[in-house]
Motif scaffolding. Structure first.
Motif, PDB file in Angstrom:
ATOM      1  N   ALA A   3       0.647  -1.273   0.314  1.00 54.09           N
ATOM      2  CA  ALA A   3       0.129  -0.167  -0.202  1.00 54.09           C
ATOM      3  C   ALA A   3       1.126   1.394  -0.229  1.00 54.09           C
ATOM      4  CB  ALA A   3      -0.973  -0.041   1.094  1.00 54.09           C
TER       5      ALA A   3
ATOM      6  N   TYR B 273      -0.843   4.319  -0.464  1.00 54.59           N
ATOM      7  CA  TYR B 273      -2.828   5.263  -0.134  1.00 54.59           C
ATOM      8  C   TYR B 273      -3.330   4.447   0.677  1.00 54.59           C
ATOM      9  CZ  TYR B 273      -0.253   6.765  -5.101  1.00 54.59           C
ATOM     10  OH  TYR B 273       0.786   6.949  -5.456  1.00 54.59           O
ATOM     11  N   PHE B 274      -3.564   5.953   1.517  1.00 51.84           N
ATOM     12  CA  PHE B 274      -4.949   5.834   2.705  1.00 51.84           C
ATOM     13  C   PHE B 274      -6.056   6.696   1.836  1.00 51.84           C
ATOM     14  CE2 PHE B 274      -1.575   6.822   5.103  1.00 51.84           C
ATOM     15  CZ  PHE B 274      -2.621   8.090   6.195  1.00 51.84           C
ATOM     16  N   VAL B 275      -7.310   6.218   2.554  1.00 45.56           N
ATOM     17  CA  VAL B 275      -8.131   7.126   2.595  1.00 45.56           C
ATOM     18  C   VAL B 275      -9.131   6.707   3.664  1.00 45.56           C
ATOM     19  CG1 VAL B 275      -9.981   6.046   0.577  1.00 45.56           C
ATOM     20  CG2 VAL B 275     -10.082   8.725   1.101  1.00 45.56           C
TER      21      VAL B 275
ATOM     22  N   SER C  81      -9.621   3.660   7.474  1.00 43.58           N
ATOM     23  CA  SER C  81      -9.164   3.668   6.597  1.00 43.58           C
ATOM     24  C   SER C  81      -8.945   2.385   5.902  1.00 43.58           C
ATOM     25  CB  SER C  81      -7.529   4.449   6.577  1.00 43.58           C
ATOM     26  OG  SER C  81      -7.280   5.015   7.411  1.00 43.58           O
ATOM     27  N   GLN C  82      -8.665   3.495   4.123  1.00 43.84           N
ATOM     28  CA  GLN C  82      -9.349   1.742   2.889  1.00 43.84           C
ATOM     29  C   GLN C  82      -7.642   2.183   2.807  1.00 43.84           C
ATOM     30  OE1 GLN C  82     -11.252  -0.027   2.154  1.00 43.84           O
ATOM     31  NE2 GLN C  82      -9.396  -0.945   0.399  1.00 43.84           N
ATOM     32  N   PHE C  83      -7.395   0.965   2.248  1.00 44.96           N
ATOM     33  CA  PHE C  83      -5.323   1.043   1.645  1.00 44.96           C
ATOM     34  C   PHE C  83      -5.637   0.734   0.669  1.00 44.96           C
ATOM     35  CE2 PHE C  83      -5.334   1.107   6.284  1.00 44.96           C
ATOM     36  CZ  PHE C  83      -4.605   1.872   6.656  1.00 44.96           C
ATOM     37  N   SER C  84      -4.425   1.205  -0.525  1.00 49.78           N
ATOM     38  CA  SER C  84      -4.409   0.808  -1.574  1.00 49.78           C
ATOM     39  C   SER C  84      -3.530   1.208  -2.323  1.00 49.78           C
ATOM     40  CB  SER C  84      -5.426   1.795  -3.060  1.00 49.78           C
ATOM     41  OG  SER C  84      -7.008   1.804  -2.528  1.00 49.78           O
TER      42      SER C  84
ATOM     43  N   GLU D 146      -6.303   2.745  -8.292  1.00 49.53           N
ATOM     44  CA  GLU D 146      -7.542   2.175  -6.972  1.00 49.53           C
ATOM     45  C   GLU D 146      -7.940   2.904  -5.794  1.00 49.53           C
ATOM     46  OE1 GLU D 146      -6.374  -1.699  -4.915  1.00 49.53           O
ATOM     47  OE2 GLU D 146      -5.009  -1.957  -7.087  1.00 49.53           O
ATOM     48  N   HIS D 147      -6.603   3.773  -5.509  1.00 50.59           N
ATOM     49  CA  HIS D 147      -6.645   5.238  -4.797  1.00 50.59           C
ATOM     50  C   HIS D 147      -7.959   6.328  -4.974  1.00 50.59           C
ATOM     51  CE1 HIS D 147      -6.324   8.060  -1.084  1.00 50.59           C
ATOM     52  NE2 HIS D 147      -5.707   8.824  -2.831  1.00 50.59           N
ATOM     53  N   ASN D 148      -7.850   6.464  -6.099  1.00 51.39           N
ATOM     54  CA  ASN D 148      -8.942   7.067  -6.310  1.00 51.39           C
ATOM     55  C   ASN D 148     -10.149   7.061  -6.755  1.00 51.39           C
ATOM     56  OD1 ASN D 148      -6.645   9.348  -7.315  1.00 51.39           O
ATOM     57  ND2 ASN D 148      -6.307   8.571  -9.265  1.00 51.39           N
TER      58      ASN D 148
END
Length: 333
Positions: A300, A302-304, A311-314, A319-321
């Motif tokens: 990963a 990125y995370f949001v 959080s969602q990890f990418s 995938e992050h977008n």
């Protein structure tokens, strides 16, 4: 002659009994206090005579010689313990002496919370009624000198915990304890750190831990958040973490982070400057220290925030977008 000796013996025995009774009454009778409760402080190095004077000044109606003589008879006159004491109505001289020689001091407490800044720590300390405020209004560098620390910048160098202390203790002593505690935790965590981390010294790990602390809404996410930032450092990517930008804005931050803030360069803007910021941005707890020094293997980058504290990890920007569009209207860079 025999009658004379008998009278002398009886007189002596009665005198001894009377003296014993008087001594017992003095030692075991409740001490008069000016109120239901009296508080006083014995400073380090005080003798029994000095302690007796402190008691009298605080409103304990006990002749100093009683405590001094009792201490000598019990061979504890040099065993008095410094600290803050609280005594209640009904206490006897004997109980009082035992209290002083056991060090049965009253304690207050203060809690320093994970994620607090040094400014927030100082506000809590300055407002505490049971501390002696020796650092109030002093410059940060002077405070660090007083606690014996080589650093001039205090941020992040104190371990968040609940600290107990004798009332009227100096805030210098309290800060020194919190500083030593962080040094011990950091040294232990650094010694046991994972291999090939992108930190040159323990202080950099502390900076990372402070970022993890501020970025994490959920404890379970701390290791993965640390893993994302470690991956970014390894690949030479910008960290792009909002809490560092907010810290760089300082007290003028109004709670709304704008795009122009992300573009405004400061030493703490990780959107404009590569690598770690120059100092920690808060007090990290032990879990954040462990996460920074033991990040799990992850791809990963990125995370949001999902909106529920997690959080969602990418691993990729695409995938992050998609995750940003799913979980946030405005998204995050």
């Amino acid at each position: 002659m025999r009658k004379h000796l008998l009278k002398l013996f009886l007189f002596t025995a009665i005198a001894v009994l009377l003296l014993t009774a008087a001594a017992a009454w003095i030692v075991l009778a409740p001490v008069a206090l000016k109120g239901e409760q009296v508080d006083f402080t014995i400073v380090p190095g005080s003798s029994m005579r000095v302690a007796a004077r402190e008691l009298a000044a605080a409103g304990v109606e006990l002749e100093p010689w009683v405590l001094i003589l009792l201490g000598k008879l019990m061979r504890v006159d040099t065993s008095i313990k410094a600290g803050s004491y609280e005594i209640l109505a009904g206490i006897t001289p004997l109980e009082l002496l035992k209290k002083l020689t056991r060090g049965d001091v009253t304690q207050a407490e203060v809690a320093f919370i994970e994620g607090w800044t040094f400014r927030q720590m100082r506000e809590r300390i300055d407002a505490h009624p049971d501390l002696r405020h020796d650092t109030q209004d002093l410059p940060e560098a002077e405070i660090m000198r007083l606690i014996g620390a080589p650093e001039e910048v205090a941020e992040g160098l104190f371990f968040p915990d609940t600290y107990f202390f004798a009332k009227r203790s100096s805030d210098v002593d309290l800060l020194a304890r919190a500083y030593r505690s962080m040094q011990q935790h950091l040294a232990r965590a650094w010694q046991e750190r994972a291999a090939e981390l992108p930190y040159e010294e323990p202080y950099q790990a502390l900076i990372m831990a402070s970022i993890v602390e501020k970025e994490t809404g959920r404890a379970d996410d701390r290791p993965l958040v640390a893993g994302v930032f470690v991956n970014r450092l390894r690949q030479g990517m910008l960290l792009q973490t909002d809490p560092t930008v907010i810290y760089g804005i300082g007290e003028s931050f109004d709670g709304n982070l704008r795009k122009r803030d992300l573009r405004t360069d400061t030493p703490y803007n990780t959107y404009t400057r590569p690598g770690l910021p120059p100092t920690p941005i808060a007090m990290p707890g032990l879990a954040s220290l462990q996460a920074a020094l033991h990040p799990p293997p992850t791809e990963a980058l990125y995370f949001v925030a999902r909106g529920d504290g997690s959080s969602q990890f990418s691993p990729t920007l695409d995938e992050h977008n998609r995750a940003v569009r799913r979980f946030q209207k405005g998204g995050r860079p």
